[in-house]
Scaffold this motif. Structure first.
Motif, PDB file in Angstrom:
ATOM      1  N   GLU A 371       0.831  -1.198   0.000  1.00  0.00           N
ATOM      2  CA  GLU A 371       0.000   0.000   0.000  1.00  0.00           C
ATOM      3  C   GLU A 371       0.870   1.255   0.000  1.00  0.00           C
ATOM      4  O   GLU A 371       0.567   2.237  -0.676  1.00  0.00           O
ATOM      5  CB  GLU A 371      -0.921  -0.001   1.228  1.00  0.00           C
ATOM      6  CG  GLU A 371      -2.007   1.056   1.193  1.00  0.00           C
ATOM      7  CD  GLU A 371      -2.937   0.893   0.011  1.00  0.00           C
ATOM      8  OE1 GLU A 371      -3.324   1.933  -0.560  1.00  0.00           O
ATOM      9  OE2 GLU A 371      -3.248  -0.246  -0.368  1.00  0.00           O
ATOM     10  N   GLN A 375       1.491   4.406  -3.136  1.00  0.00           N
ATOM     11  CA  GLN A 375       1.441   5.851  -2.968  1.00  0.00           C
ATOM     12  C   GLN A 375       2.799   6.505  -3.218  1.00  0.00           C
ATOM     13  O   GLN A 375       2.862   7.639  -3.667  1.00  0.00           O
ATOM     14  CB  GLN A 375       0.967   6.187  -1.547  1.00  0.00           C
ATOM     15  CG  GLN A 375      -0.425   5.629  -1.238  1.00  0.00           C
ATOM     16  CD  GLN A 375      -0.871   5.991   0.163  1.00  0.00           C
ATOM     17  OE1 GLN A 375      -0.738   7.137   0.586  1.00  0.00           O
ATOM     18  NE2 GLN A 375      -1.402   5.038   0.880  1.00  0.00           N
ATOM     19  N   PHE A 398      -2.262   6.865   4.896  1.00  0.00           N
ATOM     20  CA  PHE A 398      -3.301   6.279   4.062  1.00  0.00           C
ATOM     21  C   PHE A 398      -4.581   7.100   4.087  1.00  0.00           C
ATOM     22  O   PHE A 398      -4.831   7.857   5.015  1.00  0.00           O
ATOM     23  CB  PHE A 398      -3.644   4.857   4.536  1.00  0.00           C
ATOM     24  CG  PHE A 398      -2.488   3.899   4.503  1.00  0.00           C
ATOM     25  CD1 PHE A 398      -1.475   4.051   3.578  1.00  0.00           C
ATOM     26  CD2 PHE A 398      -2.416   2.843   5.400  1.00  0.00           C
ATOM     27  CE1 PHE A 398      -0.419   3.171   3.535  1.00  0.00           C
ATOM     28  CE2 PHE A 398      -1.355   1.961   5.370  1.00  0.00           C
ATOM     29  CZ  PHE A 398      -0.344   2.122   4.431  1.00  0.00           C
ATOM     30  N   GLU A 399      -5.393   6.888   3.052  1.00  0.00           N
ATOM     31  CA  GLU A 399      -6.731   7.458   3.036  1.00  0.00           C
ATOM     32  C   GLU A 399      -7.579   6.757   4.096  1.00  0.00           C
ATOM     33  O   GLU A 399      -7.367   5.571   4.373  1.00  0.00           O
ATOM     34  CB  GLU A 399      -7.378   7.263   1.662  1.00  0.00           C
ATOM     35  CG  GLU A 399      -6.754   8.086   0.552  1.00  0.00           C
ATOM     36  CD  GLU A 399      -6.989   9.581   0.753  1.00  0.00           C
ATOM     37  OE1 GLU A 399      -8.063   9.941   1.268  1.00  0.00           O
ATOM     38  OE2 GLU A 399      -6.099  10.367   0.400  1.00  0.00           O
ATOM     39  N   THR A 402      -8.955   3.394   3.183  1.00  0.00           N
ATOM     40  CA  THR A 402      -7.958   2.327   3.161  1.00  0.00           C
ATOM     41  C   THR A 402      -7.713   1.787   4.561  1.00  0.00           C
ATOM     42  O   THR A 402      -7.612   0.580   4.768  1.00  0.00           O
ATOM     43  CB  THR A 402      -6.629   2.846   2.568  1.00  0.00           C
ATOM     44  OG1 THR A 402      -6.880   3.399   1.270  1.00  0.00           O
ATOM     45  CG2 THR A 402      -5.606   1.735   2.452  1.00  0.00           C
ATOM     46  N   GLU A 405     -10.478  -0.448   5.580  1.00  0.00           N
ATOM     47  CA  GLU A 405     -10.368  -1.776   4.974  1.00  0.00           C
ATOM     48  C   GLU A 405      -9.386  -2.644   5.749  1.00  0.00           C
ATOM     49  O   GLU A 405      -9.639  -3.835   5.976  1.00  0.00           O
ATOM     50  CB  GLU A 405      -9.921  -1.653   3.512  1.00  0.00           C
ATOM     51  CG  GLU A 405     -11.003  -1.124   2.581  1.00  0.00           C
ATOM     52  CD  GLU A 405     -10.500  -0.958   1.158  1.00  0.00           C
ATOM     53  OE1 GLU A 405      -9.375  -1.440   0.868  1.00  0.00           O
ATOM     54  OE2 GLU A 405     -11.205  -0.342   0.346  1.00  0.00           O
TER      55      GLU A 405
END
Length: 570
Positions: A371, A375, A398-399, A402, A405
């Motif tokens: 991940e 980015q 992270f967003e 994300t 999740e």
């Protein structure tokens, strides 16, 4: 002579609607019969028909969410099927994207497919081109049909026509037109008038149910009666927001003059809209964003069930919480929730802290690394290892979606009780937690795959805090700068008084501070040495604040101080 290999054939059939499926010989049977005949004609090549039926009646070819297709794909992955037989390619799918996904699965499991009425060979480039052309036309046909339906609905809405769906309370349908139901219309008028008077949807729900008003019920094609016995908050909210009651039809944010009669006046509608606008502000309301709600869909209250993200606005600032769905729908007073609202940040950080060991395992670090590289390609394994030591810092990269999740992959459920919190882990994450633990964790139940932590809820500066009573004070929180400054200021004032031989009154005048307040500050110098060091190093209990320490009259006995202020005995 080498024995001929058998080719196991699965016949797949589909129909978009359920119309006519009740007939003894329907289109699904016709498709299957054509498929069986085709397989029989290929018997000399070793083709045999599998007995399992894969029939999807009433399912669109625009997606793969079909029960029989799912069973078929599962059997293909298990190696039970060598050939799929369909009447036409569009029976399998009408989407090029879905087709590409299916073909990938077929090739992976050495499975082929054939169309009874469309002859081509996918082994060569021309056959693949033909197949893509057929699928393109199938997708075009589906999308064209959908556009026609949308255009027809748009035109009907703009003319103010009723286009179907759930019949709103207050109306019946006659010849595809809405007509007023007199008894239900009285209920609608009462709802708007009562809300205008009480200015509360919860109070309106209570008044409706107390007076015996009933929501709308209807009978399905199968004869089943559908509908609720009593009104709830969601129903009232939908009714108060539905412009159909002033004779209008909504479509894509615009209102069009309807062909049905209005039940309430425009004046009453405007007044209730004004009340709703005035009510927006400090009230809790559901929040669809997962921006600060990482446990959305995972958090439960022990007494009320599901907890949903909510937020409240004070001034220009929004505060996010988790509140039981029951309390949101029925009101806090009616729900009698024992937990109440929990600040999103407090419970999110609590759960993240407890499961951080899982994210520090090699398996999860590898997922995090993927991940990170998505980015920023400059990240490497060493960077990830260093960052995930503080999982809160790692997730800042992270967003929010994300992060959500990642959490849902690890945590199955979080249940909040008045005196403890249970974190149920998923089997995979439970295995990682057990392997990542250096020593046995007394909070972990390996049979139930859950972590259980005793807690108590307290307040600090007006905010709810989650405190673990048995946790060593050295791990409770970081340095509180207000508390730290108050203690250091107290010793500074004492040193000035001793060095310059001045009184408390003289010092307060010189510093332009209230004498009583300065006296309270100076009392901090009588705290036990270990308490002072704990404050300096940031090891004080979570609920200890500068305000409490200055204003409360704590005892002079060091042992009593430790007990009353929440420090472990020295």
């Amino acid at each position: 002579m080498e024995e001929q290999k058998q080719i196991r054939c699965a016949i797949y059939t589909r129909k978009s609607t359920d119309e006519g499926l009740e007939k003894e010989f329907n289109t699904l049977e016709a498709q299957r019969e054509a498929g069986e005949n085709f397989v029989m004609s290929m018997k000399h090549q070793g083709w045999i028909i599998l007995p399992d039926r894969y029939d999807d009646g009433g399912f669109s070819g625009g997606n793969l969410k079909r029960p029989a297709l799912k069973r078929l794909m599962a059997d293909i992955e298990k190696g039970k099927v060598d050939m799929i037989v369909v009447y036409k390619i569009d029976r399998l799918t009408r989407s090029l994207l879905d087709f590409a996904q299916l073909v990938q699965t077929f090739e992976k499991n050495n499975c082929s497919f054939v169309s009874v009425t469309q002859h081509f060979n996918t082994c060569d480039s021309m056959g693949k081109l033909t197949l893509n052309i057929l699928l393109s036309f199938a997708q075009f046909e589906r999308e064209l049909g959908a556009e026609r339906v949308r255009d027809k609905i748009a035109a009907s809405k703009k003319k103010g026509m009723w286009t179907g769906g759930a019949i709103p309370l207050g109306y019946d349908v006659n010849n595809k037109k809405l007509v007023i139901n007199p008894a239900e219309a009285e209920t609608i008028r009462f709802i708007f008038e009562d809300y205008k008077r009480t200015r509360s949807q919860i109070r309106t729900v209570e008044d409706l149910n107390e007076k015996g008003f009933k929501p709308k019920t209807w009978k399905t094609k199968t004869g089943k009666i559908v509908g609720c016995e009593m009104f709830n908050h969601a129903m009232i909210s939908n009714i108060l927001n539905n412009p159909i009651y002033i004779g209008m039809v909504p479509y894509k944010g615009e209102l069009y003059k309807g062909q049905h009669k209005a039940i309430i006046t425009q004046e009453l509608w405007d007044e209730t809209r004004k009340v709703k606008k005035d009510n927006i502000g400090t009230a809790f309301r559901p929040c669809r964003s997962v921006k600060n709600s990482l446990l959305k869909g995972l958090l439960e209250c022990s007494c009320c069930g599901t907890m949903t993200p909510t937020r409240s606005k004070r001034g220009n600032k929004y505060y996010e919480y988790y509140t039981s769905l029951k309390a949101v729908k029925e009101g806090a007073n009616n729900a009698h929730c024992q937990i109440g609202s929990i600040p999103a940040g407090a419970i999110d950080n609590f759960v993240l802290d407890k499961v951080k060991k899982i994210f520090q395992t090699p398996e999860l670090q590898e997922e995090l690394l993927k991940e990170f590289k998505r980015q920023n390609e400059d990240f490497n394994g060493a960077d990830v290892h260093n960052i995930v030591q503080d999982i809160g810092q790692a997730f800042q990269y992270f967003e929010p979606a994300t992060v959500h999740e990642f959490i849902t992959e690890v945590v199955e459920k979080v249940i909040v009780y008045t005196d403890h919190i249970i974190i149920k882990l998923r089997p995979m994450s439970a295995d990682l937690f057990e392997r990542g633990a250096i020593e046995k964790d007394s909070h972990y139940n390996e049979k139930l795959l859950e972590l259980s932590y005793p807690i108590k809820f307290g307040r600090k500066r007006g905010c709810v805090q989650i405190v673990e009573p048995n946790q060593p004070s050295g791990e409770t929180c970081e340095r509180d700068m207000k508390l730290y400054n108050a203690v250091t200021q107290a010793f500074y004032y004492k040193q000035v008084m001793d060095d310059q031989k001045i009184s408390l009154s003289e010092l307060s005048k010189r510093e332009k501070l209230d004498r009583g307040y300065m006296g309270q500050i100076l009392r901090l110098t009588t705290l036990a040495p270990d308490i002072i060091m704990a404050i300096i190093e940031g090891r004080q209990p979570k609920l200890l604040t500068a305000r409490r320490l200055i204003r409360d009259h704590f005892p002079y006995s060091w042992e009593d101080q430790r007990r009353e202020l929440g420090f472990n005995p020295a």
